[in-house]
Enzyme design. Structure first.
Site, short mmCIF file in Angstrom:
data_model
loop_
_atom_site.label_atom_id
_atom_site.label_comp_id
_atom_site.label_asym_id
_atom_site.label_seq_id
_atom_site.Cartn_x
_atom_site.Cartn_y
_atom_site.Cartn_z
N GLU A 192 -20.09 1.08 4.71
CA GLU A 192 -20.12 2.30 5.52
C GLU A 192 -18.78 2.58 6.18
O GLU A 192 -18.70 3.29 7.18
CB GLU A 192 -21.21 2.19 6.60
N TYR B 45 -29.54 7.80 32.26
CA TYR B 45 -28.61 6.97 31.49
C TYR B 45 -28.50 7.41 30.03
O TYR B 45 -27.45 7.22 29.40
CB TYR B 45 -28.95 5.48 31.62
P1 13P Z 1 -23.17 -3.11 5.16
O1 13P Z 1 -23.83 -4.46 5.00
O2 13P Z 1 -22.32 -2.77 3.96
O3 13P Z 1 -22.44 -3.01 6.47
O4 13P Z 1 -24.33 -2.03 5.21
C1 13P Z 1 -25.41 -2.23 6.08
C2 13P Z 1 -26.00 -0.94 6.53
O5 13P Z 1 -26.51 -0.89 7.63
C3 13P Z 1 -25.97 0.22 5.65
O6 13P Z 1 -26.27 1.37 6.37
#
Ligand code: 13P
Length: 210
Positions: A73, A119
Site C-alpha cells: 500500500e 475527541y
Molecule cells: P501489506 O501487508 O502489504 O502492508 O498489506 C496489508 C494491508 O492491510 C492491505 O490493505
C-alpha cells in the site's frame, strides 16, 4: 526524534494496536516521514511483532533503500503524505468498527460518522470521505486517495478500512484510535435518538483545537 527512536516508537504503536485487535494477522500498515525519506511497515508483517531494524526505508522518491520489502500500500501512503505536507505519518488499519462503517457507507459520502464526541472532531476533523472500493495494493487508487486527502485528515476505503494521517506518528495513531471508537459508538447508537454535537459546537472545537 531520531530515526532509531521513530523505529522503536513505530514498533511499540504496532504492538499496542495489534494487542487491542485494531489489526489482525498481517493487516494494516504505517508510514512515517523522515528528513531523508520514509519509514514503512514491511509487507505481510504483523503489526504486533515489528522488528525496528527490519522496518522498510524508502528515499524521498519512494525507492526502497533498506529493510524488508515495504507494504504493497506504499502508494496509498504516498498519496496522503504528498498531498498533505503537514502530515508526518499515516496509519492504515482494518479495525472492526471503522471497517463496518466502510461497508455500510456510500462511496463519495463525506461524513459517514456523526460528530458524537469532541475527541472525534478534534482528532479526525469535520469530514471523513469514503473512497470507492479498490483491491488492496491496486495502484489505481492513488489519485482517488490524493483527492480525498486534500480536504481531510482521514478517510475510509469502502469495504476495506480507515486511513488516518497526523502531524506526528503519535497524532496519527491517536486519531486512528478515536476514529475506531467513534465508529463503534455510531454503530451502538444506530437507530437511536442520540444527540450529536451541533454545528456551532463542532466549529468551536475546531477553532479551539485546530
Ligand atoms: P501489506 O501487508 O502489504 O502492508 O498489506 C496489508 C494491508 O492491510 C492491505 O490493505
Amino acid at each position: 526524534m531520531t530515526e532509531a527512536d521513530l523505529r522503536d516508537r513505530l514498533a511499540e504503536h504496532g504492538r499496542l494496536l495489534f494487542g487491542r485487535g485494531y489489526s489482525v494477522g498481517s493487516a494494516g500498515n504505517i508510514s512515517v516521514r523522515l528528513p531523508d525519506g520514509y519509514l514503512m511497515t514491511p509487507t505481510n508483517s504483523c503489526l504486533g511483532r515489528l522488528d525496528p531494524a527490519r522496518i522498510s526505508k524508502l528515499d524521498r522518491d519512494w525507492r526502497h533503500v533498506a529493510g524488508d520489502k515495504p507494504s504493497k500500500e506504499v502508494f496509498l501512503h504516498r498519496a496522503v503524505l504528498e498531498t498533505r505536507p503537514e502530515a508526518g505519518a499515516v496509519v492504515h488499519l482494518h479495525s472492526t468498527h471503522a471497517t463496518a462503517i466502510a461497508c455500510l457507507a456510500t462511496p463519495g459520502e463525506a461524513a459517514p460518522i456523526p460528530p458524537l464526541t469532541p475527541y472525534f472532531v478534534m482528532r479526525v476533523g469535520r469530514v471523513l470521505p469514503v473512497v470507492r472500493y479498490y483491491r488492496p495494493g491496486d495502484a489505481a487508487m492513488e489519485p482517488a486517495i490524493a483527492a480525498a486527502a486534500k480536504d481531510a485528515r482521514a478517510m475510509l476505503l469502502a469495504n476495506h478500512g480507515p486511513v488516518v494521517s497526523g502531524k506526528t506518528l503519535d497524532d496519527a495513531v491517536y486519531a486512528a484510535e478515536e476514529l475506531e471508537e467513534a465508529a463503534k459508538l455510531a454503530l451502538m447508537l444506530r437507530g437511536q435518538d442520540a444527540r450529536v454535537l451541533t454545528p456551532a459546537e463542532v466549529e468551536d472545537l475546531l477553532a479551539t483545537f485546530g
